[in-house]
Write a protein that holds these residues in place. Structure first.
Motif, PDB file in Angstrom:
ATOM      1  N   TRP A   1       8.888  11.883  -1.519  1.00 35.30           N
ATOM      2  CA  TRP A   1       7.952  10.780  -1.448  1.00 35.30           C
ATOM      3  C   TRP A   1       6.749  10.758  -2.304  1.00 35.30           C
ATOM      4  CZ3 TRP A   1       9.903   6.268   0.023  1.00 35.30           C
ATOM      5  CH2 TRP A   1      10.893   6.208   1.315  1.00 35.30           C
ATOM      6  N   VAL A   2       6.256  11.875  -2.364  1.00 32.32           N
ATOM      7  CA  VAL A   2       5.368  12.140  -3.372  1.00 32.32           C
ATOM      8  C   VAL A   2       5.590  11.895  -4.626  1.00 32.32           C
ATOM      9  CG1 VAL A   2       3.818  14.029  -4.401  1.00 32.32           C
ATOM     10  CG2 VAL A   2       3.923  14.026  -1.828  1.00 32.32           C
ATOM     11  N   ALA A   3       6.826  12.497  -5.012  1.00 29.82           N
ATOM     12  CA  ALA A   3       7.316  12.220  -6.280  1.00 29.82           C
ATOM     13  C   ALA A   3       7.497  10.793  -6.787  1.00 29.82           C
ATOM     14  CB  ALA A   3       8.596  12.829  -6.757  1.00 29.82           C
ATOM     15  N   LYS A   4       8.095  10.007  -5.838  1.00 27.36           N
ATOM     16  CA  LYS A   4       8.419   8.756  -5.814  1.00 27.36           C
ATOM     17  C   LYS A   4       7.197   7.774  -5.903  1.00 27.36           C
ATOM     18  CE  LYS A   4      11.007   4.701  -3.838  1.00 27.36           C
ATOM     19  NZ  LYS A   4      11.294   4.507  -5.138  1.00 27.36           N
TER      20      LYS A   4
ATOM     21  N   CYS B   1       0.781  -1.302   0.144  1.00 24.16           N
ATOM     22  CA  CYS B   1       0.135  -0.087   0.175  1.00 24.16           C
ATOM     23  C   CYS B   1       0.969   1.231  -0.035  1.00 24.16           C
ATOM     24  CB  CYS B   1      -0.934  -0.043   0.930  1.00 24.16           C
ATOM     25  SG  CYS B   1      -2.184  -1.315   1.017  1.00 24.16           S
ATOM     26  N   PHE B   2       1.852   1.284   0.773  1.00 25.23           N
ATOM     27  CA  PHE B   2       2.710   2.438   0.772  1.00 25.23           C
ATOM     28  C   PHE B   2       3.712   2.759  -0.435  1.00 25.23           C
ATOM     29  CE2 PHE B   2       7.080   4.467   1.428  1.00 25.23           C
ATOM     30  CZ  PHE B   2       6.567   5.614   1.930  1.00 25.23           C
ATOM     31  N   TRP B   3       4.202   1.591  -1.197  1.00 26.00           N
ATOM     32  CA  TRP B   3       5.024   1.878  -2.254  1.00 26.00           C
ATOM     33  C   TRP B   3       4.340   2.015  -3.463  1.00 26.00           C
ATOM     34  CZ3 TRP B   3       9.801   2.811  -1.020  1.00 26.00           C
ATOM     35  CH2 TRP B   3      10.330   2.236   0.132  1.00 26.00           C
ATOM     36  N   HIS B   4       3.025   1.866  -3.720  1.00 30.04           N
ATOM     37  CA  HIS B   4       2.091   2.025  -4.816  1.00 30.04           C
ATOM     38  C   HIS B   4       1.164   3.063  -4.536  1.00 30.04           C
ATOM     39  CE1 HIS B   4       4.337  -1.107  -7.064  1.00 30.04           C
ATOM     40  NE2 HIS B   4       4.442  -1.747  -5.719  1.00 30.04           N
ATOM     41  N   GLY B   5       0.846   3.709  -3.432  1.00 27.62           N
ATOM     42  CA  GLY B   5      -0.065   4.739  -3.067  1.00 27.62           C
ATOM     43  C   GLY B   5      -1.333   4.207  -3.025  1.00 27.62           C
TER      44      GLY B   5
ATOM     45  N   ARG C   1       5.368   8.574  -9.584  1.00 25.07           N
ATOM     46  CA  ARG C   1       6.274   7.685 -10.484  1.00 25.07           C
ATOM     47  C   ARG C   1       5.681   6.220 -10.407  1.00 25.07           C
ATOM     48  NH1 ARG C   1      10.850  10.356  -8.697  1.00 25.07           N
ATOM     49  NH2 ARG C   1      11.529   8.730  -7.624  1.00 25.07           N
ATOM     50  N   ASN C   2       5.810   5.642  -9.108  1.00 29.04           N
ATOM     51  CA  ASN C   2       5.196   4.225  -9.100  1.00 29.04           C
ATOM     52  C   ASN C   2       3.963   3.915  -9.625  1.00 29.04           C
ATOM     53  OD1 ASN C   2       7.724   3.557  -7.870  1.00 29.04           O
ATOM     54  ND2 ASN C   2       7.004   3.479  -5.789  1.00 29.04           N
ATOM     55  N   LYS C   3       3.082   4.853  -9.428  1.00 35.05           N
ATOM     56  CA  LYS C   3       1.479   4.648  -9.909  1.00 35.05           C
ATOM     57  C   LYS C   3       1.423   4.865 -11.334  1.00 35.05           C
ATOM     58  CE  LYS C   3      -1.815   6.306  -6.963  1.00 35.05           C
ATOM     59  NZ  LYS C   3      -2.725   7.042  -6.449  1.00 35.05           N
ATOM     60  N   GLU C   4       2.465   5.793 -11.958  1.00 36.46           N
ATOM     61  CA  GLU C   4       2.398   6.006 -13.261  1.00 36.46           C
ATOM     62  C   GLU C   4       2.963   4.646 -13.979  1.00 36.46           C
ATOM     63  OE1 GLU C   4       4.498   9.660 -13.746  1.00 36.46           O
ATOM     64  OE2 GLU C   4       2.656  10.841 -13.051  1.00 36.46           O
TER      65      GLU C   4
ATOM     66  N   TYR D   1      -5.016   3.975  -2.712  1.00 32.05           N
ATOM     67  CA  TYR D   1      -6.016   5.277  -2.334  1.00 32.05           C
ATOM     68  C   TYR D   1      -5.477   6.442  -1.752  1.00 32.05           C
ATOM     69  CZ  TYR D   1      -9.445   1.395  -2.045  1.00 32.05           C
ATOM     70  OH  TYR D   1     -10.540   0.449  -2.609  1.00 32.05           O
ATOM     71  N   VAL D   2      -4.378   6.902  -2.231  1.00 37.16           N
ATOM     72  CA  VAL D   2      -3.800   8.408  -1.898  1.00 37.16           C
ATOM     73  C   VAL D   2      -4.144   9.212  -3.045  1.00 37.16           C
ATOM     74  CG1 VAL D   2      -1.714   9.506  -1.607  1.00 37.16           C
ATOM     75  CG2 VAL D   2      -2.070   7.295  -0.478  1.00 37.16           C
ATOM     76  N   ALA D   3      -4.508  10.333  -2.690  1.00 39.22           N
ATOM     77  CA  ALA D   3      -4.824  11.291  -3.836  1.00 39.22           C
ATOM     78  C   ALA D   3      -3.440  12.273  -3.926  1.00 39.22           C
ATOM     79  CB  ALA D   3      -6.106  11.865  -3.342  1.00 39.22           C
ATOM     80  N   LEU D   4      -3.124  12.063  -4.707  1.00 38.19           N
ATOM     81  CA  LEU D   4      -1.662  12.848  -5.092  1.00 38.19           C
ATOM     82  C   LEU D   4      -2.004  14.179  -5.648  1.00 38.19           C
ATOM     83  CD1 LEU D   4       1.057  10.221  -5.757  1.00 38.19           C
ATOM     84  CD2 LEU D   4       0.546  11.395  -3.502  1.00 38.19           C
ATOM     85  N   PRO D   5      -1.249  15.415  -5.601  1.00 36.87           N
ATOM     86  CA  PRO D   5      -1.739  16.546  -6.346  1.00 36.87           C
ATOM     87  C   PRO D   5      -0.920  16.382  -7.544  1.00 36.87           C
ATOM     88  CG  PRO D   5      -0.148  16.976  -4.635  1.00 36.87           C
ATOM     89  CD  PRO D   5      -0.762  15.647  -4.412  1.00 36.87           C
ATOM     90  N   GLN D   6      -1.176  16.952  -8.804  1.00 35.13           N
ATOM     91  CA  GLN D   6      -0.566  17.117 -10.082  1.00 35.13           C
ATOM     92  C   GLN D   6       0.726  17.872  -9.703  1.00 35.13           C
ATOM     93  OE1 GLN D   6      -1.674  15.702 -12.720  1.00 35.13           O
ATOM     94  NE2 GLN D   6      -3.478  15.004 -11.628  1.00 35.13           N
ATOM     95  N   VAL D   7       1.795  17.447 -10.651  1.00 36.83           N
ATOM     96  CA  VAL D   7       3.071  18.109 -10.641  1.00 36.83           C
ATOM     97  C   VAL D   7       2.725  19.595 -10.494  1.00 36.83           C
ATOM     98  CG1 VAL D   7       5.318  18.423 -11.345  1.00 36.83           C
ATOM     99  CG2 VAL D   7       4.034  16.337 -11.693  1.00 36.83           C
ATOM    100  N   ASN D   8       3.641  20.283  -9.675  1.00 35.00           N
ATOM    101  CA  ASN D   8       3.523  21.759  -9.357  1.00 35.00           C
ATOM    102  C   ASN D   8       2.417  22.190  -8.910  1.00 35.00           C
ATOM    103  OD1 ASN D   8       6.396  21.900  -9.944  1.00 35.00           O
ATOM    104  ND2 ASN D   8       6.022  21.999 -12.333  1.00 35.00           N
ATOM    105  N   SER D   9       1.647  21.673  -8.262  1.00 34.18           N
ATOM    106  CA  SER D   9       0.290  21.939  -7.859  1.00 34.18           C
ATOM    107  C   SER D   9       0.230  22.350  -6.419  1.00 34.18           C
ATOM    108  CB  SER D   9      -0.745  20.982  -8.206  1.00 34.18           C
ATOM    109  OG  SER D   9      -2.071  21.308  -7.685  1.00 34.18           O
ATOM    110  N   GLU D  10      -0.486  23.037  -5.777  1.00 29.23           N
ATOM    111  CA  GLU D  10      -0.670  23.597  -4.586  1.00 29.23           C
ATOM    112  C   GLU D  10      -1.820  22.782  -3.560  1.00 29.23           C
ATOM    113  OE1 GLU D  10       1.307  25.291  -2.807  1.00 29.23           O
ATOM    114  OE2 GLU D  10       2.528  25.541  -4.610  1.00 29.23           O
TER     115      GLU D  10
END
Length: 179
Positions: free
Chosen positions: A99-102, A65-69, A105-108, A71-80
């Protein structure tokens, strides 16, 4: 602030395995017990799936769950936007941008690998670590078995129905075969 110093954190992170993890072993034992046979970490397929069932043209990914995010809602790149954690996955507060970037990337990468497998004609099943907790384990394993059996039946179904013949035509054809 991190509880560990850099060397301790490095040792902890280096100890995390990518193969033969506890969730993967649970899925492997459950499928083996139900009569499914598989190969492990096929290097020939995109993403090196954890389990490959050639008979069912299916790849199974057992994700942490941690490494592949999960149910985590991640913001778009360069977003607030605010990062929304889930019950089973919390993004660390220290070094948060990394961690957000990592995880993004894993999800993509996971989506791209599954898309490539689908183009090759493979079915993909993703099993999450939180679905293998003791309270949900049997239900999850039964669900995987049901899905695999459905895939097999769909792949081996008769696509074109037999032509309907009159009884007399059928009897004549049987007679022609005998002669």
């Amino acid at each position: 602030m991190d509880k560990f110093n850099a060397q301790q954190r490095h040792a902890n992170m280096a100890a995390i395995r990518s193969k033969d993890t506890k969730p993967e072993m649970i899925v492997r034992r459950g499928l083996w017990k139900r009569g499914f046979r598989y190969r492990l970490n096929s290097p020939k397929l995109p993403g090196h799936p954890d389990l490959v069932l050639r008979k069912y043209r299916t790849c199974i990914f057992v994700n942490g769950c941690f490494w592949h995010g999960h149910y985590v809602a991640l913001p778009q790149v360069n977003s607030e936007e605010i990062i929304v954690n889930s019950a089973c996955c919390k993004i660390p507060k220290t070094n948060r941008e990394f961690w957000v970037a990592k995880i993004r990337r894993n999800k993509e990468r996971d989506k791209e690998e599954q898309r490539r497998l689908a183009e090759m004609g493979w079915h993909c099943i993703t099993v999450w670590e939180c679905e293998l907790k003791p309270a949900e384990r049997e239900e999850t394993l039964e669900s995987i078995a049901f899905t695999l059996n459905k895939i097999w039946l769909d792949d081996h179904a008769i696509r074109k129905p037999y032509p309907e013949l009159e009884e007399e035509d059928w009897m004549l054809r049987a007679a022609e075969d005998i002669i």
